[in-house]
Scaffold this active site. Structure first.
Site, PDB file in Angstrom:
ATOM      1  CG  ASN A  53      -6.557  -0.914   1.364  1.00  0.00           C
ATOM      2  OD1 ASN A  53      -5.874  -0.426   0.464  1.00  0.00           O
ATOM      3  ND2 ASN A  53      -6.025  -1.429   2.465  1.00  0.00           N
ATOM      4  CB  CYS A  98      -0.942   0.002   1.201  1.00  0.00           C
ATOM      5  SG  CYS A  98      -2.008  -1.432   1.238  1.00  0.00           S
ATOM      6  CG  HIS A 113      -3.167   3.302   2.726  1.00  0.00           C
ATOM      7  ND1 HIS A 113      -3.577   3.023   1.447  1.00  0.00           N
ATOM      8  CD2 HIS A 113      -3.257   2.122   3.406  1.00  0.00           C
ATOM      9  CE1 HIS A 113      -3.885   1.752   1.355  1.00  0.00           C
ATOM     10  NE2 HIS A 113      -3.707   1.177   2.529  1.00  0.00           N
TER      11      HIS A 113
END
Ligand code: UT7
Length: 325
Positions: A282, A113, A252
C-alpha cells in the site's frame, strides 16, 4: 473546451525491494500470512536520502516528458501526500523548484490514501473554471517513514512510491466525466499517526522521536469495502453509464481481499480490477496513481474505455472518478 483529460502519466519507484521473507526476520510474521491476508509479496522502500519530494519530482518529470510539455507551461501543481519531507515548504513548491515550473501555483493536498483523487478532482475544477490551463497532479508517499518496525500488524502493509499526471482541457468526449469525494470524520480514530519515542528500522538502539501509524484494520476493512463500492456506483450514475460499461476499475491497493469484496459487491468481475499490490504493498496516495500508470502501460486501458478510479483512506476519506480514456 469540453472536458478535462489526463494527457500523460509518470511514476517513480525506489529501487530497494523489501520481501515478505525479509520481514519474517524482523517481526513475528510469515510470507504465508501476508500473502493470504493481503496479497502483498514485496514493497519498495525509499532510502534515507530519498525524500518524498524527490520521488514526486521524478514522477512529475516523466509525466511532463510524456505530455511533451515544458515545465513553464504548467500553471498549477498539486501534490497529494501525508508524508512530506517537512511541514513546510509544501512538496508542491519543492517540485516546482526542481522542475523550474516558475509560472505555477503550487500546494499540497492531505487526504491520506485518497489524496490522488482528491487532488485530481481539485485540479479539474481549477481547469474547468478557466483559471489555469495545464495542471501537474502528483501523489507521492514515503509511508515507511511512519512505520513502527516492531508492529507486525502495520509494518508489513506499506511501501513507498509516486505517480503523476498532466491534466488539461480537450474538445472531445474523453476526460474525467464524474467525480465524488466524501469524508467521514467520525471514523478518524480508525487510522492515525501517533508521535512517540520509537526505534527506526535502520538505526536500532537509537531512540528517536518519530511518528508512527496506528490502525484498526478490521474496522477499516468493512468501511473500505462499503465506501468504495458505493463511490463507484455514485460516479457511474453521475457519468450516466452502467456498471457493465466500465472496462477497468483501478482501485486503491490496500488489500487484495478488499478489492475482491468490492468486485463482489458491485457485481463486476474481479478480472476488470487492476491489481499490483503484490509488487508494492500500500503506497498510500501513490498507490492508485502508480496502478493507473501500469494499467495503461500494460494495455489494460485503451482509448475510448470507461475507467473507474476509486480510493479510501484515513480520515476517513473516499473518492472516485469515471474517466473516459
Ligand atoms: O489504506 C488504508 C488503510 N488500511 C486498510 O485498508 C487496512 C484494512 N484492513 C486490512 O487490510 C486487514 O484488516 C489487515 C491486513 C490489516 C489484517 O487482516 P485481518 O484478516 O483483519 O487480521 P486480524 O487483524 O483480524 O488479525 C488476525 C490475526 C491476529 O492474531 P490472533 O488474535 O487471531 O491470534 C493478529 O495478531 O493475525 C495476527 N496478525 C499477524 N500474524 C502474522 C496481525 N498481523 C500479522 C502479521 N503476521 N503481519
Amino acid at each position: 473546451m469540453k472536458n478535462i483529460a489526463i494527457q500523460s502519466l509518470g511514476h517513480y519507484l525506489p529501487r530497494r525491494r523489501l520481501t515478505n521473507l525479509e520481514l519474517e526476520k524482523l517481526v513475528d510474521t510469515s510470507d504465508e500470512w501476508i500473502t493470504t491476508r493481503t496479497g502483498i509479496k514485496e514493497r519498495r522502500i525509499a532510502s534515507i536520502g530519498e525524500k518524498t519530494s524527490d520521488m514526486a519530482t521524478q514522477a512529475g518529470k516523466e509525466a511532463l516528458k510524456r505530455a511533451k510539455l515544458t515545465s513553464d507551461k504548467i500553471d498549477l501543481i498539486i501534490v497529494a501526500t501525508t508524508t512530506p519531507d517537512s511541514n513546510f515548504p509544501s512538496m508542491a513548491c519543492l517540485v516546482q523548484r526542481a522542475l523550474k515550473a516558475q509560472h505555477a501555483a503550487a500546494f499540497d493536498v492531505s487526504a491520506a490514501c485518497s489524496g490522488f483523487l482528491y487532488a485530481l478532482t481539485t485540479a479539474k475544477q481549477f481547469l474547468l473554471s478557466g483559471m489555469y490551463k495545464n495542471a501537474l497532479v502528483i501523489a507521492a508517499d514515503k509511508f515507511t517513514n511512519l512505520l513502527d518496525w516492531n508492529d507486525r500488524s502495520t509494518c508489513v502493509l506499506f511501501g513507498d512510491g509516486a505517480g503523476a499526471v498532466v491534466l488539461s482541457g480537450v474538445r472531445s468526449s474523453r476526460g474525467i466525466l464524474s467525480d465524488y469525494m466524501f469524508s467521514k470524520g467520525q471514523f478518524a480514530d480508525t487510522m492515525s499517526v501517533i508521535t512517540e519515542q520509537r526505534e527506526p528500522l535502520d538505526q536500532k538502539n537509537k531512540m528517536m522521536k518519530i511518528p508512527y501509524v496506528e490502525m484498526r484494520g478490521q474496522e477499516l476493512f468493512k468501511i473500505a469495502v462499503n465506501s468504495m463500492a458505493e463511490a463507484v456506483q455514485i460516479v457511474a450514475h453521475k457519468a450516466k453509464i452502467k456498471m457493465s460499461d466500465i472496462s477497468c476499475v483501478v482501485p486503491h491497493q490496500a488489500n487484495d481481499r478488499i478489492i475482491s469484496a468490492v468486485a463482489r459487491k458491485l457485481g463486476v468481475s474481479k478480472d476488470k480490477f487492476f491489481v499490483n499490490i503484490h509488487k508494492y504493498g500500500n503506497m498510500s496516495a501513490a498507490a492508485i496513481a502508480v496502478a493507473l500508470y501500469e494499467a495503461v502501460e500494460k494495455g489494460e486501458i485503451k482509448s475510448g474505455d470507461y475507467v473507474a478510479l476509486v480510493t479510501f483512506g484515513a480520515g476517513l476519506v473516499a473518492a472516485a472518478n469515471i474517466v473516459k480514456w
